[in-house]
Design a protein around this motif. Sequence first.
Motif, short mmCIF file in Angstrom:
data_model
loop_
_atom_site.label_atom_id
_atom_site.label_comp_id
_atom_site.label_asym_id
_atom_site.label_seq_id
_atom_site.Cartn_x
_atom_site.Cartn_y
_atom_site.Cartn_z
N HIS A 196 -7.58 4.94 7.26
CA HIS A 196 -8.87 4.64 6.61
C HIS A 196 -8.99 3.12 6.53
O HIS A 196 -8.02 2.40 6.79
CB HIS A 196 -8.99 5.27 5.22
N GLU A 207 0.04 4.57 1.79
CA GLU A 207 -0.06 5.56 2.88
C GLU A 207 0.98 5.34 3.96
O GLU A 207 1.31 6.26 4.69
CB GLU A 207 -1.47 5.52 3.49
N MET A 256 -6.53 -6.17 -2.70
CA MET A 256 -5.22 -5.97 -2.07
C MET A 256 -4.50 -7.30 -1.82
O MET A 256 -3.31 -7.30 -1.48
CB MET A 256 -5.37 -5.23 -0.74
N GLU A 282 -7.51 -2.59 7.34
CA GLU A 282 -7.05 -3.37 6.19
C GLU A 282 -6.10 -4.50 6.62
O GLU A 282 -6.06 -5.56 5.99
CB GLU A 282 -6.38 -2.45 5.17
N HIS A 317 -1.34 1.19 6.64
CA HIS A 317 -1.77 2.31 7.50
C HIS A 317 -2.81 1.80 8.48
O HIS A 317 -3.40 0.72 8.29
CB HIS A 317 -2.39 3.42 6.62
N ASP A 340 0.86 -1.18 0.00
CA ASP A 340 0.00 0.00 0.00
C ASP A 340 0.90 1.24 0.00
O ASP A 340 2.14 1.11 0.01
CB ASP A 340 -0.93 -0.05 1.23
ZN LIG Z 1 -5.01 1.25 2.21
#
Ligand SMILES: [Zn+2]
Length: 269
Positions: free
Chosen positions: A116, A10, A87, A135, A104, A8
């Motif tokens: 988020h 972030e 993902m 996540e 994140h 990812d």
């Molecule tokens: Zn993410």
Amino acid sequence: MKILISADMEGITGVVASDHVSRDGKDYERARLWMTHEVNAAIRGAFAGGAAEVIVNDSHASMKNILVDELHPDAQLITGSPKPLSMMEGMDETVNAVFFVGYHARKGTAFGVLDHTYSGTDVVRYLVNDVELGETGQNALIAGAFGVPVVLVTGDTRVTVEARELLGNIETVAVKDGISRYAAKTLHPSKAHALIEEAAMKAVQRIGEIKPLTMVGPYSLEIELAQSSMADMAELIPGVERIAARVVRFTHADYITAYKCFRAIIAMS
Ligand SMILES: [Zn+2]
């Protein structure tokens, strides 16, 4: 030994703003290079630890952020979207362990950089059997469905805390410490890369001692959406029950099917 890296953006070193993570952001081109180089550190560590094969799944937004010509030449890249497992595309029973790089904290985490859960605009809360997950948990359960552990998580301090609370004594690397949602004290990339390479190597060597994340089925997902109009659409899906203006619930025997139902809801929203 085959490692899947879900990458990812972030949680990459130095990344704190939408200017970094949005394709039209002023600093995006620079940040995607940071992301690619940070993933390379994890790949080097994986091979040093004994991996024979490393697959990288680009997991951020459009899922075509990683620069393939800058990626470690011995890794393979899954790029673009949509993908059935999003993902976690690339996940199957031939994978021995999973790394989460650049992750994140879940939505609602104080001082979590760019926190988020799956969609910053659509999802307020994601619960599986009444346990709220970000996540990290959402995707670790997909690996768990294949009997595979997540052995390394890198990102900001808050996601590493979230990961250890959920997954136990896995390898983690905090590359920056959130001061607010859009500010952090960050390491230099060269320092972060050295830490990630070392942790990745250790993580591969420790695969046998780390348990996959599993829950006892059936899997009841409760999704709090940002707008009631999103629930108006979600409840059109057979099996999806509306339990409040912005909250839907549905149950499936296996987690992957439940997760795909969640994806359909977000796609409709
Ligand atoms: Zn993410």
